[in-house]
Write a protein that holds these residues in place. Structure first.
Motif, short mmCIF file in Angstrom:
data_model
loop_
_atom_site.label_atom_id
_atom_site.label_comp_id
_atom_site.label_asym_id
_atom_site.label_seq_id
_atom_site.Cartn_x
_atom_site.Cartn_y
_atom_site.Cartn_z
N GLY A 138 0.77 -1.24 0.00
CA GLY A 138 0.00 0.00 0.00
C GLY A 138 0.80 1.28 0.00
N ASP A 139 2.11 1.18 -0.08
CA ASP A 139 2.96 2.38 -0.12
C ASP A 139 3.20 2.75 -1.58
OD1 ASP A 139 4.62 4.45 0.47
OD2 ASP A 139 6.29 3.22 1.20
N PHE A 140 2.35 3.66 -2.10
CA PHE A 140 2.32 3.95 -3.53
C PHE A 140 3.39 4.96 -3.96
CE2 PHE A 140 -1.76 2.02 -2.91
CZ PHE A 140 -2.01 1.37 -4.11
N LEU A 141 3.94 4.70 -5.14
CA LEU A 141 4.88 5.60 -5.79
C LEU A 141 4.35 5.93 -7.18
CD1 LEU A 141 8.29 3.86 -4.95
CD2 LEU A 141 7.34 5.90 -3.85
N VAL A 142 4.78 7.06 -7.71
CA VAL A 142 4.38 7.49 -9.05
C VAL A 142 5.23 6.77 -10.09
CG1 VAL A 142 4.41 9.44 -10.65
CG2 VAL A 142 3.49 9.72 -8.32
N TYR A 143 4.56 6.16 -11.08
CA TYR A 143 5.26 5.48 -12.17
C TYR A 143 4.93 6.09 -13.54
CZ TYR A 143 7.25 1.55 -9.56
OH TYR A 143 7.99 0.77 -8.72
N TRP A 144 4.05 7.09 -13.60
CA TRP A 144 3.77 7.68 -14.91
C TRP A 144 4.93 8.56 -15.35
CZ3 TRP A 144 0.28 9.10 -10.80
CH2 TRP A 144 0.47 10.39 -10.29
N ASP A 145 4.83 9.08 -16.57
CA ASP A 145 5.91 9.87 -17.19
C ASP A 145 5.97 11.25 -16.54
OD1 ASP A 145 7.70 11.16 -18.80
OD2 ASP A 145 6.48 11.05 -20.63
N THR A 146 6.75 11.35 -15.47
CA THR A 146 6.81 12.62 -14.72
C THR A 146 7.61 13.69 -15.45
OG1 THR A 146 8.69 11.75 -13.46
CG2 THR A 146 6.48 11.53 -12.48
N ASN A 147 8.37 13.32 -16.47
CA ASN A 147 9.10 14.34 -17.25
C ASN A 147 8.14 15.21 -18.04
OD1 ASN A 147 11.71 13.55 -16.45
ND2 ASN A 147 11.78 11.95 -18.02
N ASN A 148 7.02 14.64 -18.43
CA ASN A 148 6.06 15.37 -19.26
C ASN A 148 4.73 15.63 -18.56
OD1 ASN A 148 7.39 15.51 -22.06
ND2 ASN A 148 7.64 13.35 -21.51
N LEU A 149 4.48 14.96 -17.45
CA LEU A 149 3.20 15.06 -16.76
C LEU A 149 3.47 15.37 -15.29
CD1 LEU A 149 1.67 11.85 -18.38
CD2 LEU A 149 1.26 14.22 -19.10
N ASP A 150 3.95 16.59 -15.04
CA ASP A 150 4.36 16.97 -13.69
C ASP A 150 3.32 17.91 -13.06
OD1 ASP A 150 4.80 19.58 -14.67
OD2 ASP A 150 6.94 19.25 -14.95
N PRO A 151 3.48 18.26 -11.79
CA PRO A 151 2.48 19.12 -11.14
C PRO A 151 2.27 20.47 -11.83
CG PRO A 151 3.87 18.07 -9.49
CD PRO A 151 4.47 17.74 -10.82
N HIS A 152 3.32 21.06 -12.36
CA HIS A 152 3.17 22.35 -13.02
C HIS A 152 2.32 22.23 -14.28
CE1 HIS A 152 6.04 24.20 -10.32
NE2 HIS A 152 6.92 23.26 -10.59
N GLN A 153 2.50 21.14 -15.01
CA GLN A 153 1.71 20.95 -16.23
C GLN A 153 0.25 20.64 -15.91
OE1 GLN A 153 3.89 18.25 -18.81
NE2 GLN A 153 5.78 19.35 -18.40
N ILE A 154 0.02 19.98 -14.78
CA ILE A 154 -1.36 19.74 -14.36
C ILE A 154 -2.06 21.06 -14.05
CG2 ILE A 154 -2.81 18.76 -12.53
CD1 ILE A 154 -0.82 16.42 -12.43
N LEU A 155 -1.39 21.92 -13.31
CA LEU A 155 -1.95 23.24 -13.01
C LEU A 155 -2.22 24.02 -14.29
CD1 LEU A 155 0.12 24.35 -9.89
CD2 LEU A 155 -2.33 23.82 -9.96
N ALA A 156 -1.28 23.93 -15.24
CA ALA A 156 -1.40 24.69 -16.49
C ALA A 156 -2.60 24.22 -17.31
CB ALA A 156 -0.12 24.56 -17.29
N ILE A 157 -2.75 22.89 -17.46
CA ILE A 157 -3.84 22.40 -18.31
C ILE A 157 -5.20 22.66 -17.66
CG2 ILE A 157 -3.99 20.00 -17.47
CD1 ILE A 157 -4.03 21.13 -21.16
N LYS A 158 -5.27 22.59 -16.34
CA LYS A 158 -6.53 22.86 -15.66
C LYS A 158 -6.86 24.35 -15.67
CE LYS A 158 -7.23 20.49 -11.79
NZ LYS A 158 -6.96 19.77 -10.53
N SER A 159 -5.84 25.20 -15.60
CA SER A 159 -6.08 26.65 -15.64
C SER A 159 -6.57 27.08 -17.02
CB SER A 159 -4.79 27.39 -15.29
OG SER A 159 -4.38 27.11 -13.98
N LYS A 160 -6.02 26.45 -18.06
CA LYS A 160 -6.38 26.81 -19.43
C LYS A 160 -7.73 26.23 -19.82
CE LYS A 160 -4.58 26.66 -24.16
NZ LYS A 160 -3.46 26.18 -25.03
N ASN A 161 -8.10 25.09 -19.21
CA ASN A 161 -9.33 24.39 -19.59
C ASN A 161 -10.16 24.10 -18.34
OD1 ASN A 161 -8.67 23.51 -22.63
ND2 ASN A 161 -6.84 23.14 -21.38
#
Length: 302
Positions: free
Chosen positions: A76-99
């Protein structure tokens, strides 16, 4: 994680009546897409977003395995395995702010990591839940996520243990407003579906969407077969919002070329279409997301 807070929440969890269902919005204009599992350098901004649909990106995956070349289960100790080079917290904020119509969730587990199956392998219900609550809360806050999706496909535990662990996790995340929506991603398989059916029977009131993997059915599925499959799964997950789906990775099921949108039209006419999801943006990139565009245009006009 404050252990007293967790204990109080779990006590409330046991006292609640599970006959009270949480009903999400009634919109059928929901489009969801898994993204980030294959390190294909796909970005949120690459994917076309129609302003007239509700759009959920689902990051793939967070996994309770050690992040090494030979990963091991961590209870149950989860780690992130997705592509963090392209899908990072800043990009999440950016896409949600724009859309403003975009929300971002993460999916747990998936099929494999480093070509090894990802197993649901708890040491105990209480320890798995405590670790999952702590680690998932940290990831949700770091990445500014809105929801969570459950996609375990291999199991070293019985369906009742799975249901209890996931049910307690979803309850805590919703009760404490850590996430605003949840989903599960089952498919028709004798080693998989029973786990999700027990989870649904006990805790379906905590699950907003069923991302049923219709692309796990055989290639060459016809429209009529697809509609039969949909009715079967609607009966299995009675009262749930069953989303229809296809894969852009060459997997099975009913493809857009062979009548997927005809099936959607029939479901929509019967008031049964709750949304569409695609596996996955990583695979769709090479075809310039043609089916993402078509799916959203269909939903926007439905």
């Amino acid at each position: 994680m404050d252990s007293s807070k967790l204990s109080i929440s779990l006590l409330i969890f046991h006292l609640l009546s599970f006959n009270i269902w949480i009903i999400p919005g009634n919109s059928s204009k929901l489009f969801r897409e898994y993204i980030g599992a294959e390190n294909s350098n796909v970005r949120f901004s690459d994917v076309p977003i129609n302003a007239h649909v509700d759009f959920h990106f689902i990051l793939s995956f967070a996994i309770d395995y050690t992040n090494t070349s030979s990963p091991l289960a961590t209870n149950g100790d989860f780690l992130v395995y997705w592509d963090t080079n392209n899908l990072d917290p800043h990009q999440i904020l950016a896409i949600k702010s724009k859309n403003p119509n975009v929300k971002v969730a993460m999916s747990l587990a998936g099929d494999t990591v480093n070509d090894q199956f990802v197993y649901f392998n708890p040491t105990s219900v209480s320890s798995w839940v405590a670790n999952a609550v702590r680690s998932i809360t940290q990831i949700v806050k770091k990445y500014n996520l809105d929801g969570i999706d459950i996609d375990y496909e291999h199991f070293h535990a019985d369906p009742y243990t799975f249901a209890e662990c996931i049910g307690r996790l979803l309850f805590y995340l919703k009760q404490n407003k850590i996430v605003s929506f949840t989903s599960i991603a089952p498919y028709e398989d004798d080693s998989v579906q029973p786990h999700y059916l027990v989870l649904w029977q006990k805790f379906g009131h905590l699950i907003d969407y069923v991302n049923f993997q219709f692309y796990a059915y055989p290639k060459g599925t016809t429209v009529n077969q697809f509609l039969q499959y949909f009715d079967i799964q609607s009966s299995n997950y009675k009262g749930g919002k069953i989303l229809v789906s296809f894969g852009t990775d060459g997997s099975g099921g009913l493809s857009p070329k062979n009548g997927f949108f005809d099936a959607c039209s029939r479901l929509n006419g019967e008031g049964k279409l709750h949304g569409i999801f695609i596996w996955s943006a990583d695979d769709s990139k090479k075809a310039n997301f043609q089916y993402e565009k078509q799916s959203q245009e269909f939903l926007a006009s439905a």
